[in-house]
Design an enzyme around this catalytic site. Structure first.
Site, PDB file in Angstrom:
ATOM      1  N   ASN A   1       0.275  -0.957   5.401  1.00 17.30           N
ATOM      2  CA  ASN A   1       1.166  -0.155   6.269  1.00 17.30           C
ATOM      3  C   ASN A   1       0.530  -0.242   7.648  1.00 17.30           C
ATOM      4  OD1 ASN A   1       3.062   2.278   4.754  1.00 17.30           O
ATOM      5  ND2 ASN A   1       1.559   1.234   3.493  1.00 17.30           N
TER       6      ASN A   1
ATOM      7  N   GLU B   1       0.864  -1.198   0.000  1.00 16.84           N
ATOM      8  CA  GLU B   1       0.000   0.000   0.000  1.00 16.84           C
ATOM      9  C   GLU B   1       0.899   1.247   0.000  1.00 16.84           C
ATOM     10  OE1 GLU B   1      -1.574   0.812   3.936  1.00 16.84           O
ATOM     11  OE2 GLU B   1      -3.392   1.736   3.116  1.00 16.84           O
TER      12      GLU B   1
ATOM     13  N   LYS C   1      -9.456   1.809  -2.011  1.00 11.82           N
ATOM     14  CA  LYS C   1      -9.674   1.234  -0.671  1.00 11.82           C
ATOM     15  C   LYS C   1     -11.070   1.532  -0.137  1.00 11.82           C
ATOM     16  CE  LYS C   1      -7.153   1.132   3.788  1.00 11.82           C
ATOM     17  NZ  LYS C   1      -5.892   1.589   4.409  1.00 11.82           N
TER      18      LYS C   1
ATOM     19  N   CYS D   1      -4.794  -2.987   2.882  1.00  9.25           N
ATOM     20  CA  CYS D   1      -4.501  -2.879   4.310  1.00  9.25           C
ATOM     21  C   CYS D   1      -5.674  -3.176   5.225  1.00  9.25           C
ATOM     22  CB  CYS D   1      -3.877  -1.517   4.621  1.00  9.25           C
ATOM     23  SG  CYS D   1      -3.100  -1.535   6.255  1.00  9.25           S
TER      24      CYS D   1
END
Ligand code: CDV
Length: 328
Positions: A193, A47, A124, A168
């Protein structure tokens, strides 16, 4: 036709604020070349793989953060990665911050085939953190300030199989894998992350590694798909990021694992035909799922305890309350 792919989880070490975009792209190209040397068909990057994790800082004016976003893909800085992918015949998955011509900002990932063409883009869906400056935190997590949420999970016919993407925080939600799985996904690519310190509940800090593998492995097993989870890891601008990137088989077993907090490639042979061993038996969705039973509840946004149950709980609270002392 063989449906065995060689896949590389291309974990990255930290990217500091001072690191210029071309330097970062050089690191990506080096990982891509390592992937080619290992026989990879596909290399998966994390990401926000082009920048430091900038949502950890507040800016009063979003425009001051424009330099963290890509306005075209490929752009002048990222073109060398696309050119090298085409030259090597190695595809890739890349996470980055996207700023559209209409001014929309997304936390985005793309899937690029071995000929350098973009075959899929994902924005996302589950944006964690907060949207206001919260100075009490050691560092901010302002994804809800810097990004708009994407509106869906799609799959793509690529690399000889059915490929999906998530980013993520999406990996912690069972719906992510299930919505992909219901579309026949065989290979889910997920960059992350993950700060080891979770400010709203530091008791979770020691469990970050466990929770990461827990969700990747259960998502893979319960949906009969391969899952590739790839971190940006290490000490980034004073924030420790989790590594432990992993390639997980449809059995839920970890097939390859990164063991450092730096730039590192973990490679696995990914047999897409293994998925059918699960999606055609225990997790034969068509045969065994009962959407008519859980549809109404899963459409709810949050827990809504049925009124009768709430009343019983309230009664219970009353009945377990300390009896009042006589004469008081
Ligand atoms: N980048 C992320 O989405 N990080 C979240 C943290 C904030 C919990 C994660 O789920 O890893």
């Amino acid at each position: 036709m063989s449906r065995v792919l060689t896949v590389g989880a291309a974990q990255m070490g930290p990217i500091q604020l001072a690191d210029a975009r071309p330097e970062v792209v050089e690191r990506l190209v080096a990982l891509l070349r390592s992937g080619a040397a290992a026989g990879c068909d596909l290399v998966v990057f994390p990401e926000l793989a082009l920048t430091t994790f900038f949502p950890r800082w507040w800016v009063d004016d979003l425009a001051d953060a424009d330099h963290f976003y890509e306005t075209e893909m490929p752009g002048p800085d990222t073109r060398p990665l696309f050119d090298e992918a085409r030259r090597l015949g190695v595809g890739f998955h890349l996470g980055y911050a996207e700023l559209t011509s209409a001014g929309h900002r997304y936390n985005t990932a793309i899937l690029v085939e071995r000929d350098g063409s973009i075959v899929g883009r994902y924005r996302k869906v589950h944006l964690p953190g907060h949207s206001e400056h919260e100075p009490w935190r050691a560092f901010q997590h302002l994804e809800r300030y810097y990004f708009e949420a994407g509106d869906g999970f799609a799959v793509h016919g690529a690399f000889g199989g059915v490929v999906g993407m998530a980013i993520c925080n999406d990996r912690r939600w069972p719906e992510t894998y299930r919505v992909l799985g219901l579309q026949g996904c065989e290979l889910a690519l997920i960059g992350y992350n993950t700060p080891i310190h979770y400010a709203p509940d530091p008791a979770q800090d020691r469990l970050q590694g466990f929770h990461n593998h827990l969700v990747l492995q259960s998502g893979a097993y319960q949906n009969g798909m391969w899952v590739v989870g790839v971190a940006k890891a290490g000490e980034e601008e004073g924030c420790a990021l989790l590594g432990e990137s992993a390639i997980v088989a449809p059995s839920g077993e970890i097939a390859a694992l990164c063991t450092t907090d730096g730039d590192e490639l973990a490679v696995a042979e990914v047999d897409l035909d293994l998925c059918a061993g699960y999606t055609g038996t225990l997790f034969d969705f068509h045969r065994y799922r009962r959407p008519e039973v859980y549809g109404r509840i899963t459409a709810q946004r949050g827990p809504e305890v049925p009124a009768g149950v709430r009343a019983a709980l309230d009664d219970n609270v009353e009945s377990t309350a300390e009896p009042e002392e006589e004469g008081s």
